[in-house]
Design a protein around this motif. Structure first.
Motif, PDB file in Angstrom:
ATOM      1  N   GLY A   8      30.383  -9.155  33.328  1.00  0.00           N
ATOM      2  CA  GLY A   8      31.816  -9.406  33.423  1.00  0.00           C
ATOM      3  C   GLY A   8      32.536  -8.493  34.403  1.00  0.00           C
ATOM      4  O   GLY A   8      31.931  -7.947  35.331  1.00  0.00           O
ATOM      5  N   PRO A   9      33.840  -8.308  34.173  1.00  0.00           N
ATOM      6  CA  PRO A   9      34.714  -7.667  35.151  1.00  0.00           C
ATOM      7  C   PRO A   9      34.310  -6.250  35.519  1.00  0.00           C
ATOM      8  O   PRO A   9      33.899  -5.460  34.659  1.00  0.00           O
ATOM      9  N   ASN A  10      34.452  -5.970  36.797  1.00  0.00           N
ATOM     10  CA  ASN A  10      34.230  -4.648  37.407  1.00  0.00           C
ATOM     11  C   ASN A  10      32.758  -4.241  37.497  1.00  0.00           C
ATOM     12  O   ASN A  10      32.437  -3.215  38.088  1.00  0.00           O
ATOM     13  N   GLN A  16      29.163   2.256  42.560  1.00  0.00           N
ATOM     14  CA  GLN A  16      30.320   2.836  43.257  1.00  0.00           C
ATOM     15  C   GLN A  16      31.385   3.282  42.263  1.00  0.00           C
ATOM     16  O   GLN A  16      32.196   4.131  42.519  1.00  0.00           O
ATOM     17  N   ARG A  17      31.370   2.626  41.109  1.00  0.00           N
ATOM     18  CA  ARG A  17      32.439   2.758  40.132  1.00  0.00           C
ATOM     19  C   ARG A  17      32.116   3.831  39.093  1.00  0.00           C
ATOM     20  O   ARG A  17      31.042   3.763  38.474  1.00  0.00           O
ATOM     21  N   GLU A  18      32.999   4.792  38.882  1.00  0.00           N
ATOM     22  CA  GLU A  18      32.844   5.801  37.822  1.00  0.00           C
ATOM     23  C   GLU A  18      31.359   6.167  37.635  1.00  0.00           C
ATOM     24  O   GLU A  18      30.797   5.987  36.550  1.00  0.00           O
ATOM     25  N   ILE A  21      29.729   7.830  34.645  1.00  0.00           N
ATOM     26  CA  ILE A  21      29.522   7.021  33.426  1.00  0.00           C
ATOM     27  C   ILE A  21      28.459   5.947  33.658  1.00  0.00           C
ATOM     28  O   ILE A  21      27.570   5.738  32.823  1.00  0.00           O
ATOM     29  N   TYR A  22      28.535   5.268  34.799  1.00  0.00           N
ATOM     30  CA  TYR A  22      27.709   4.077  34.995  1.00  0.00           C
ATOM     31  C   TYR A  22      26.525   4.265  35.946  1.00  0.00           C
ATOM     32  O   TYR A  22      25.740   3.334  36.138  1.00  0.00           O
ATOM     33  N   GLY A  23      26.414   5.458  36.539  1.00  0.00           N
ATOM     34  CA  GLY A  23      25.262   5.726  37.406  1.00  0.00           C
ATOM     35  C   GLY A  23      25.476   5.294  38.851  1.00  0.00           C
ATOM     36  O   GLY A  23      26.527   4.768  39.216  1.00  0.00           O
ATOM     37  N   LEU A  70      24.483 -10.478  27.781  1.00  0.00           N
ATOM     38  CA  LEU A  70      25.895 -10.426  28.193  1.00  0.00           C
ATOM     39  C   LEU A  70      26.440  -9.010  28.187  1.00  0.00           C
ATOM     40  O   LEU A  70      26.382  -8.313  27.174  1.00  0.00           O
ATOM     41  N   ASN A  71      26.952  -8.600  29.341  1.00  0.00           N
ATOM     42  CA  ASN A  71      27.808  -7.416  29.381  1.00  0.00           C
ATOM     43  C   ASN A  71      29.183  -7.921  29.786  1.00  0.00           C
ATOM     44  O   ASN A  71      29.444  -8.167  30.974  1.00  0.00           O
ATOM     45  N   GLY A  72      30.044  -8.095  28.821  1.00  0.00           N
ATOM     46  CA  GLY A  72      31.362  -8.671  29.071  1.00  0.00           C
ATOM     47  C   GLY A  72      32.368  -7.665  29.608  1.00  0.00           C
ATOM     48  O   GLY A  72      33.550  -8.014  29.778  1.00  0.00           O
ATOM     49  N   GLY A  73      31.910  -6.436  29.893  1.00  0.00           N
ATOM     50  CA  GLY A  73      32.851  -5.417  30.381  1.00  0.00           C
ATOM     51  C   GLY A  73      34.013  -5.286  29.405  1.00  0.00           C
ATOM     52  O   GLY A  73      33.833  -5.381  28.185  1.00  0.00           O
ATOM     53  N   ALA A  74      35.202  -5.116  29.930  1.00  0.00           N
ATOM     54  CA  ALA A  74      36.370  -4.886  29.071  1.00  0.00           C
ATOM     55  C   ALA A  74      36.747  -6.111  28.230  1.00  0.00           C
ATOM     56  O   ALA A  74      37.405  -5.973  27.200  1.00  0.00           O
ATOM     57  N   TYR A  75      36.294  -7.318  28.655  1.00  0.00           N
ATOM     58  CA  TYR A  75      36.590  -8.507  27.832  1.00  0.00           C
ATOM     59  C   TYR A  75      35.926  -8.427  26.459  1.00  0.00           C
ATOM     60  O   TYR A  75      36.343  -9.093  25.517  1.00  0.00           O
ATOM     61  N   THR A  76      34.874  -7.615  26.376  1.00  0.00           N
ATOM     62  CA  THR A  76      34.208  -7.370  25.099  1.00  0.00           C
ATOM     63  C   THR A  76      35.216  -7.016  24.017  1.00  0.00           C
ATOM     64  O   THR A  76      35.130  -7.488  22.878  1.00  0.00           O
ATOM     65  N   HIS A  77      36.162  -6.179  24.411  1.00  0.00           N
ATOM     66  CA  HIS A  77      37.084  -5.579  23.443  1.00  0.00           C
ATOM     67  C   HIS A  77      38.343  -6.421  23.209  1.00  0.00           C
ATOM     68  O   HIS A  77      39.159  -6.076  22.371  1.00  0.00           O
ATOM     69  N   THR A  78      38.479  -7.500  23.981  1.00  0.00           N
ATOM     70  CA  THR A  78      39.743  -8.264  23.913  1.00  0.00           C
ATOM     71  C   THR A  78      39.571  -9.761  23.733  1.00  0.00           C
ATOM     72  O   THR A  78      40.509 -10.426  23.289  1.00  0.00           O
ATOM     73  N   VAL A  96      25.007  -6.213  25.867  1.00  0.00           N
ATOM     74  CA  VAL A  96      24.552  -4.936  26.434  1.00  0.00           C
ATOM     75  C   VAL A  96      25.744  -4.193  27.021  1.00  0.00           C
ATOM     76  O   VAL A  96      26.603  -4.791  27.677  1.00  0.00           O
ATOM     77  N   HIS A  97      25.790  -2.886  26.762  1.00  0.00           N
ATOM     78  CA  HIS A  97      26.728  -1.994  27.457  1.00  0.00           C
ATOM     79  C   HIS A  97      25.942  -0.839  28.042  1.00  0.00           C
ATOM     80  O   HIS A  97      25.084  -0.255  27.366  1.00  0.00           O
ATOM     81  N   ILE A  98      26.252  -0.525  29.273  1.00  0.00           N
ATOM     82  CA  ILE A  98      25.548   0.559  29.970  1.00  0.00           C
ATOM     83  C   ILE A  98      25.904   1.899  29.328  1.00  0.00           C
ATOM     84  O   ILE A  98      25.044   2.739  29.084  1.00  0.00           O
ATOM     85  N   SER A  99      27.183   2.087  29.070  1.00  0.00           N
ATOM     86  CA  SER A  99      27.649   3.340  28.459  1.00  0.00           C
ATOM     87  C   SER A  99      27.625   3.223  26.936  1.00  0.00           C
ATOM     88  O   SER A  99      27.573   2.111  26.383  1.00  0.00           O
ATOM     89  N   ASN A 100      27.688   4.369  26.278  1.00  0.00           N
ATOM     90  CA  ASN A 100      27.797   4.358  24.817  1.00  0.00           C
ATOM     91  C   ASN A 100      29.268   4.150  24.459  1.00  0.00           C
ATOM     92  O   ASN A 100      30.044   5.096  24.368  1.00  0.00           O
ATOM     93  N   VAL A 101      29.625   2.894  24.261  1.00  0.00           N
ATOM     94  CA  VAL A 101      31.032   2.545  24.021  1.00  0.00           C
ATOM     95  C   VAL A 101      31.592   3.244  22.772  1.00  0.00           C
ATOM     96  O   VAL A 101      32.788   3.493  22.679  1.00  0.00           O
ATOM     97  N   HIS A 102      30.709   3.608  21.848  1.00  0.00           N
ATOM     98  CA  HIS A 102      31.156   4.249  20.600  1.00  0.00           C
ATOM     99  C   HIS A 102      31.503   5.718  20.779  1.00  0.00           C
ATOM    100  O   HIS A 102      32.126   6.324  19.908  1.00  0.00           O
ATOM    101  N   PHE A 107      39.191   2.159  21.365  1.00  0.00           N
ATOM    102  CA  PHE A 107      39.291   0.698  21.572  1.00  0.00           C
ATOM    103  C   PHE A 107      37.966   0.099  22.048  1.00  0.00           C
ATOM    104  O   PHE A 107      37.724  -1.095  21.877  1.00  0.00           O
ATOM    105  N   ARG A 108      37.095   0.945  22.632  1.00  0.00           N
ATOM    106  CA  ARG A 108      35.810   0.417  23.118  1.00  0.00           C
ATOM    107  C   ARG A 108      34.807   0.181  21.980  1.00  0.00           C
ATOM    108  O   ARG A 108      33.763  -0.437  22.174  1.00  0.00           O
ATOM    109  N   SER A 109      35.102   0.696  20.815  1.00  0.00           N
ATOM    110  CA  SER A 109      34.207   0.470  19.666  1.00  0.00           C
ATOM    111  C   SER A 109      34.376  -0.921  19.078  1.00  0.00           C
ATOM    112  O   SER A 109      33.544  -1.370  18.300  1.00  0.00           O
TER     113      SER A 109
HETATM  114  C1  DQA Z   1      30.936  -1.518  29.679  1.00  0.00           C
HETATM  115  C2  DQA Z   1      31.843  -0.795  28.675  1.00  0.00           C
HETATM  116  C3  DQA Z   1      33.228  -1.398  28.678  1.00  0.00           C
HETATM  117  O1  DQA Z   1      34.058  -0.707  27.752  1.00  0.00           O
HETATM  118  C4  DQA Z   1      33.858  -1.291  30.048  1.00  0.00           C
HETATM  119  O2  DQA Z   1      35.123  -1.910  30.055  1.00  0.00           O
HETATM  120  C5  DQA Z   1      32.986  -1.813  31.115  1.00  0.00           C
HETATM  121  C6  DQA Z   1      31.549  -1.522  31.073  1.00  0.00           C
HETATM  122  C7  DQA Z   1      29.537  -0.862  29.767  1.00  0.00           C
HETATM  123  O3  DQA Z   1      28.637  -1.512  30.275  1.00  0.00           O
HETATM  124  O4  DQA Z   1      29.365   0.289  29.369  1.00  0.00           O
HETATM  125  O5  DQA Z   1      33.448  -2.414  32.069  1.00  0.00           O
HETATM  126  O6  DQA Z   1      30.756  -2.851  29.253  1.00  0.00           O
END
Ligand code: DQA
Length: 141
Positions: A8-10, A16-18, A21-23, A70-78, A96-102, A107-109
Motif C-alpha cells: 500500500g501507500p508510501n 529511501q523512506r525513513e 525504520i524501514y531499511g 498484504l502490507n496495507g501501510g497506513a490504510y491498515t489502521h484506518t 505483513v508489516h516491516i516495522s514492529n507496529v506494536h 494508533f499503529r497497534s
Molecule cells: C508499515 C507500518 C504502517 O504503520 C506504516 O503506515 C507503513 C508501513 C510497515 O510495513 O511497517 O506505511 O505497514
C-alpha cells in the motif's frame, strides 16, 4: 502456487523512506531476491498509493490466487473498506508489516485489515514477506 504481494501507500519509497525504520533496500530489489529464493512460486507484486486501487486488486486476484501477502501501510489502521474487501474474497490473506507496529505510536497497534486475515507478521523487516510466503508453501504440503 500463485501468490500476490500487495503493498500500500508510501511503500514505493522503501529504501529511501525513513531508512532507520524501514531499511535501505528497495522493494524491487527485495522482490528479485524473493523470486530467486522461491523459484517454484508464481509470484506477483503490485503497489499502489490509493485505497480503491488496492481494493480493486484484492477483487481481481482474490478468487483465483492461492494467497495474498498484504502490507496495507497506513490504510491498515484506518480502512474498513480494505477489511471488507478481504472478508469478501476467498483467497486467504496474510498481513505483513516491516516495522514492529506494536512498538510505535499506539494508533499503529490497531489493524482493521488483520481482523479478516489468517494472521499478521510485524517487526521482522522485509523477512516478514518471506515468512508469509513460507506459511502458504507449507500449507499445501
Ligand atoms: C508499515 C507500518 C504502517 O504503520 C506504516 O503506515 C507503513 C508501513 C510497515 O510495513 O511497517 O506505511 O505497514
Amino acid at each position: 502456487m500463485k501468490i500476490l504481494i500487495l503493498n500500500g501507500p508510501n511503500l514505493n519509497l522503501l529504501g529511501q523512506r525513513e531508512t532507520a525504520i524501514y531499511g535501505h533496500q528497495s522493494f524491487d530489489a527485495y522482490f528479485e531476491q524473493l523470486k530467486k529464493k522461491f523459484p517454484s512460486v508464481d509470484l506477483h507484486y503490485y503497489q499502489n498509493n490509493s485505497e480503491g486501487k488496492l481494493i480493486d486488486k484484492l477483487h481481481e486476484c482474490g478468487f483465483s490466487y492461492d494467497g495474498i501477502i498484504l502490507n496495507g501501510g497506513a490504510y491498515t489502521h484506518t480502512s474498513i473498506a480494505i477489511m471488507d474487501a478481504i472478508a469478501g474474497i476467498t483467497t486467504p490473506v496474510v498481513e505483513v508489516h516491516i516495522s514492529n507496529v506494536h512498538a510505535r505510536e499506539s494508533f499503529r497497534s490497531t489493524s482493521f485489515s488483520a481482523k479478516k486475515c489468517v494472521g499478521a507478521i510485524a517487526g521482522f523487516g522485509m523477512f516478514g514477506y518471506e515468512m508469509a510466503l513460507s506459511y502458504f508453501l507449507q500449507k499445501t504440503k
